[in-house]
Write an enzyme that holds these catalytic residues in place. Structure first.
Site, mmCIF file in Angstrom:
data_model
loop_
_atom_site.group_PDB
_atom_site.id
_atom_site.type_symbol
_atom_site.label_atom_id
_atom_site.label_comp_id
_atom_site.label_asym_id
_atom_site.label_seq_id
_atom_site.Cartn_x
_atom_site.Cartn_y
_atom_site.Cartn_z
ATOM 1 N N ASP A 10 33.174 36.605 38.340
ATOM 2 C CA ASP A 10 34.272 35.059 38.006
ATOM 3 C C ASP A 10 35.418 35.842 36.783
ATOM 4 O OD1 ASP A 10 35.138 32.603 37.226
ATOM 5 O OD2 ASP A 10 33.745 33.155 34.686
ATOM 6 N N ASP A 12 37.751 33.551 33.988
ATOM 7 C CA ASP A 12 38.020 32.806 33.117
ATOM 8 C C ASP A 12 36.715 33.080 31.837
ATOM 9 O OD1 ASP A 12 40.165 31.926 34.062
ATOM 10 O OD2 ASP A 12 39.518 30.345 34.570
#
Ligand code: BG6
Ligand code: MG
Length: 213
Positions: A10, A12
């Protein structure tokens, strides 16, 4: 030799601290519409796409909003968020992020990125790390936001791999659910009491050790 063929990260909150910028932008919006907002509620928003997050916040507001108002609010949040990320540089990579990406490739594995953010490529370019991923799946490619498994499954398909060959790395409750429901092993980045479905939890990528998973 690793039992995996790829690690899908991922963006963020894992590679860089944009999760904090999302938090600041949503907090300002929540305050403006009279919705209660704190760090604990914010955990539910992580990994959830823009309109989905907005709906969760507006459900806590004292009145209803028209579709037109919702679009204007989402737009205002995004403009604020874009102001916050505009000055990012490679110095905003979180500790351990580059080393983790290097270690994965050095072990002969592929790297993937799975972000539901429409700003993912902007952030990757500001950080100067777009080339470090063999595949990137962002909001433009998928129909279902996390916690749906589509984004991690799509990353596996684009890498030409089966889900069980991939390790997923996430800071969000919704993201860990997406990894697990895709049939992958999940490394959570954060707190074990929050990321309860993760197979392993580390406080940051500085503690990422491929051989441990
Ligand atoms: C995710 C974040 O990566 O992207 C969420 O964890 C955010 O907080 C979502 O809402 C959508 O981002 P954007 O940039 O498309 O508004
Ligand atoms: Mg995240």
């Amino acid at each position: 030799m690793s039992k995996y063929k790829a690690v899908i990260f991922d963006l963020d909150g894992v590679i860089t601290d944009t999760a904090h910028y999302h938090y600041l932008a949503w907090k300002r919006l929540a305050d403006a519409v009279g919705a209660s907002f704190d760090e604990e509620f914010n955990e539910q928003l992580k990994g959830v796409d823009r309109m989905g997050s907005l709906e969760l916040i507006l459900a806590r507001a004292p009145r209803g909003f028209s579709e037109e108002e919702k679009l204007a609010l989402a737009d205002a949040k995004n403009r604020h968020y874009q102001e916050l990320i505009a000055t990012m540089t490679p110095g905003d990579l979180l500790p351990g992020a580059l080393d983790a990406l290097d270690a994965v490739r050095a072990a002969g594995l592929k790297t993937g990125l799975a972000s539901v953010s429409k700003n993912a490529f902007t952030v990757l370019d500001r950080l100067g790390i777009r080339e470090r991923f063999d595949t990137v799946v962002d909001a433009a490619t998928i129909r279902n936001s996390k916690p749906h498994p589509e984004i991690f499954l799509t990353a596996a398909v684009q890498l030409g791999l089966e889900p069980q060959d991939c390790l997923g790395v996430e800071d969000a409750v919704a993201g860990v659910a997406s990894i697990k429901d895709a049939g992958m092993v999940a490394v959570g980045v954060g707190r074990p009491e929050v990321l309860t479905r993760a197979d392993h939890v580390i406080p940051s990528l500085s503690a990422f050790r491929l051989e441990d998973y």
